[in-house]
Design a protein around this motif. Structure first.
Motif, short mmCIF file in Angstrom:
data_model
loop_
_atom_site.label_atom_id
_atom_site.label_comp_id
_atom_site.label_asym_id
_atom_site.label_seq_id
_atom_site.Cartn_x
_atom_site.Cartn_y
_atom_site.Cartn_z
N GLN A 141 40.84 30.11 23.75
CA GLN A 141 39.70 29.71 22.92
C GLN A 141 38.37 30.00 23.62
O GLN A 141 37.39 30.37 22.97
N GLN A 142 38.33 29.87 24.93
CA GLN A 142 37.07 29.96 25.66
C GLN A 142 36.82 31.32 26.30
O GLN A 142 35.70 31.59 26.72
N HIS A 143 37.84 32.18 26.38
CA HIS A 143 37.70 33.45 27.09
C HIS A 143 38.16 34.64 26.24
O HIS A 143 39.03 35.40 26.62
N GLN A 144 37.56 34.75 25.08
CA GLN A 144 37.77 35.89 24.18
C GLN A 144 39.25 36.16 23.90
O GLN A 144 39.70 37.31 23.84
N GLY A 145 40.02 35.09 23.71
CA GLY A 145 41.41 35.23 23.33
C GLY A 145 42.35 35.59 24.46
O GLY A 145 43.56 35.74 24.23
N ARG A 146 41.85 35.73 25.68
CA ARG A 146 42.73 36.09 26.80
C ARG A 146 43.47 34.86 27.30
O ARG A 146 42.90 33.78 27.49
N THR A 147 44.77 35.02 27.55
CA THR A 147 45.57 33.94 28.10
C THR A 147 45.32 33.84 29.60
O THR A 147 44.73 34.74 30.22
N ILE A 148 45.80 32.76 30.21
CA ILE A 148 45.63 32.61 31.64
C ILE A 148 46.39 33.69 32.39
O ILE A 148 45.94 34.17 33.43
N GLU A 149 47.55 34.09 31.86
CA GLU A 149 48.30 35.17 32.50
C GLU A 149 47.51 36.48 32.46
O GLU A 149 47.49 37.23 33.44
N GLU A 150 46.86 36.74 31.34
CA GLU A 150 46.06 37.96 31.22
C GLU A 150 44.85 37.94 32.15
O GLU A 150 44.50 38.96 32.76
N LEU A 151 44.21 36.78 32.28
CA LEU A 151 43.10 36.65 33.22
C LEU A 151 43.57 36.86 34.65
O LEU A 151 42.91 37.53 35.45
N HIS A 152 44.71 36.30 34.96
CA HIS A 152 45.32 36.47 36.27
C HIS A 152 45.50 37.95 36.59
O HIS A 152 45.09 38.43 37.65
N GLN A 153 46.14 38.65 35.68
CA GLN A 153 46.45 40.05 35.91
C GLN A 153 45.19 40.90 35.97
O GLN A 153 45.04 41.78 36.83
N GLN A 154 44.26 40.66 35.07
CA GLN A 154 43.06 41.47 35.00
C GLN A 154 42.15 41.27 36.21
O GLN A 154 41.62 42.24 36.78
N LEU A 155 41.96 40.03 36.65
CA LEU A 155 41.00 39.74 37.70
C LEU A 155 41.59 39.79 39.10
O LEU A 155 40.87 40.04 40.08
N ILE A 157 50.15 38.09 39.17
CA ILE A 157 50.33 36.79 38.52
C ILE A 157 51.18 35.92 39.41
O ILE A 157 52.26 36.33 39.86
N SER A 158 50.72 34.72 39.69
CA SER A 158 51.51 33.80 40.52
C SER A 158 52.73 33.34 39.74
O SER A 158 52.68 33.09 38.53
N GLY A 159 53.85 33.24 40.43
CA GLY A 159 55.09 32.81 39.80
C GLY A 159 55.19 31.31 39.69
O GLY A 159 54.39 30.57 40.26
N PRO A 160 56.20 30.82 38.96
CA PRO A 160 56.38 29.36 38.79
C PRO A 160 56.51 28.62 40.11
O PRO A 160 56.03 27.49 40.22
#
Length: 434
Positions: free
Chosen positions: A128-142, A146-149
């Motif tokens: 909702q706050q970052h142009q529809g990007r999920t936390i996983e997508e932010l992780h990968q992009q930035l 992606i950190s595992g469980p």
């Protein structure tokens, strides 16, 4: 264990009826032992950065923070200071008067911005706050990974272990690394600085991913008031640490200790007399003997019980010519009563209670602002909200801080005036320091 009373339990402010750590010597000793393992565990993951990323750290405003990653914590002193911290007025209760860490101190000690927009955002609700990007997508992009469980606190809470950032950052960079590779490496390193130096919490070695979106644009990141947010976080962590049941200490301990060394000369380690800027770097090579924690704790308690009048350390002539123009200009806005903001955390900059730290006579104190309600929320409410909107009233107060700037009239003699001493007489007929 010796049950030694410290002598001023009747004057303690107890937040929300919570038992304060002060009162008995054995409680503070136990606090030292816990802090010794936890703070050392947090800081060991932060190392000196590679030269290739220093230009990017400079853009993000974190270049000088990399200079203090080798700062060793004097844990008995940190514990002694926490025992003197009072949550309601946000001041240290010393024998001579009240003192606190101010925005001026943050600017001088860490050279972080204190006069622009607060650091904020959201804790959850990423799409909702970052142009529809999920936390996983932010992780990968930035970050490029992606950190595992197993690297997180849980499946749903994105509080990532510092070991994950440590293991993904500490490798060598190629000489011909692309800009995108350098940016991702820099963001990982900054996340380690955030979790290990600037904003550690009592979790012992984890950092919340809430900070990551702020690092997407390093130029914009460097324009934020990170100093304001560091102080809000430290205030919050110190207030939590005063509770008797709390065993760990979070916040920027480097700032806490360097503040004490500069403001209270009797606490300074010997042989570190050369001034430099930033000021916290002066103590980087000091190696306190934390193995003798209980004995040194007794010495610090005795020292704080016996200190007299203190001078204003930033009036030292040795600092002339060392202080950058940016800090000198920001200092003019430091003597202001205002909120300190960090995502869902709201603390209060009550410098009207310590105007002597700015070289002015202390006026008669009024009752401090009651922010118990914000303390009880513990910084975790409104998880899916955008805090600049949810706490809009507090942000408006910050934006209007110039209206609440104190008028500082410098005095040579900073001893309390007679009217102030009369007003400070308590119910038991004893003059209390202020």
């Amino acid at each position: 264990m010796e049950q030694q009373l410290l002598g001023y339990e009747d004057t303690l402010y107890i937040l929300d009826r919570t038992e304060h750590i002060a009162g008995r010597f054995d409680r503070v000793v136990q606090f030292v032992h816990y802090c010794t393992s936890d703070l050392a565990h947090q800081a060991e993951f932060v190392t000196q950065p590679l030269e290739q990323i220093r230009p990017y750290l400079r853009r993000g405003g974190f270049e000088y923070m990399a200079c203090i990653v080798e700062f060793e914590h004097d844990l008995p002193l940190a514990s002694t200071l926490i025992e003197r911290w009072r949550p309601e007025p946000h001041t240290f209760q010393l024998s001579c008067r009240k003192m606190t860490i101010t925005l001026q101190d943050v600017a001088y000690q860490l050279e972080l911005k204190i006069d622009s927009d607060p650091v904020s955002g959201c804790i959850c609700g990423w799409e909702q706050q970052h142009q529809g990007r999920t936390i996983e997508e932010l992780h990968q992009q930035l970050l490029g990974a992606i950190s595992g469980p197993d690297d997180r606190q849980s499946q749903i809470r994105w509080t990532v272990k510092l070991t994950w950032f440590h293991n993904t950052v500490c490798g060598e960079l190629e000489q011909d690394a692309t800009v995108e590779r350098l940016l991702r490496y820099t963001r990982r390193y900054i996340m380690k600085l955030i979790g290990g130096i600037l904003f550690p919490d009592a979790s012992d070695s984890r950092v919340h991913i809430r900070w990551l979106p702020l690092l997407e644009d390093l130029e914009m990141c460097g324009g934020l008031s990170w100093g304001l947010t560091v102080l809000a976080w430290l205030y919050c962590q110190m207030c939590c640490a005063t509770e008797h049941r709390q065993c760990n200490l979070g916040g920027c301990i480097n700032l806490l200790l360097s503040w004490a060394y500069h403001h209270i000369p009797l606490l300074r380690p010997d042989g570190f007399d050369t001034c430099r800027f930033l000021l916290v770097e002066r103590w980087v090579h000091y190696l306190p003997d934390n193995a003798k924690g209980e004995g040194r704790l007794r010495n610090y308690i005795s020292t704080l019980n016996g200190i007299g009048m203190l001078n204003t350390p930033y009036a030292d002539l040795q600092l002339i010519g060392l202080v950058p123009l940016m800090i000198a200009e920001a200092e003019a806005s430091a003597a202001v009563v205002c909120p300190l903001l960090c995502f869902a955390i709201v603390e209060w900059h009550q410098v009207d209670r310590v105007v002597h730290q700015f070289g002015s006579l202390q006026h008669i104190l009024t009752k401090p602002l009651n922010i118990d309600k914000m303390h009880k929320l513990n910084g975790w409410f409104g998880r899916d909200e955008w805090f600049l909107q949810l706490l809009g009233g507090w942000h408006e107060l910050w934006n209007a801080r110039a209206d609440h700037r104190l008028h500082i009239h410098h005095h040579i003699d900073l001893r309390p005036s007679l009217p102030y001493m009369v007003s400070a007489v308590g119910a038991h007929g004893v003059v209390r320091s202020g």
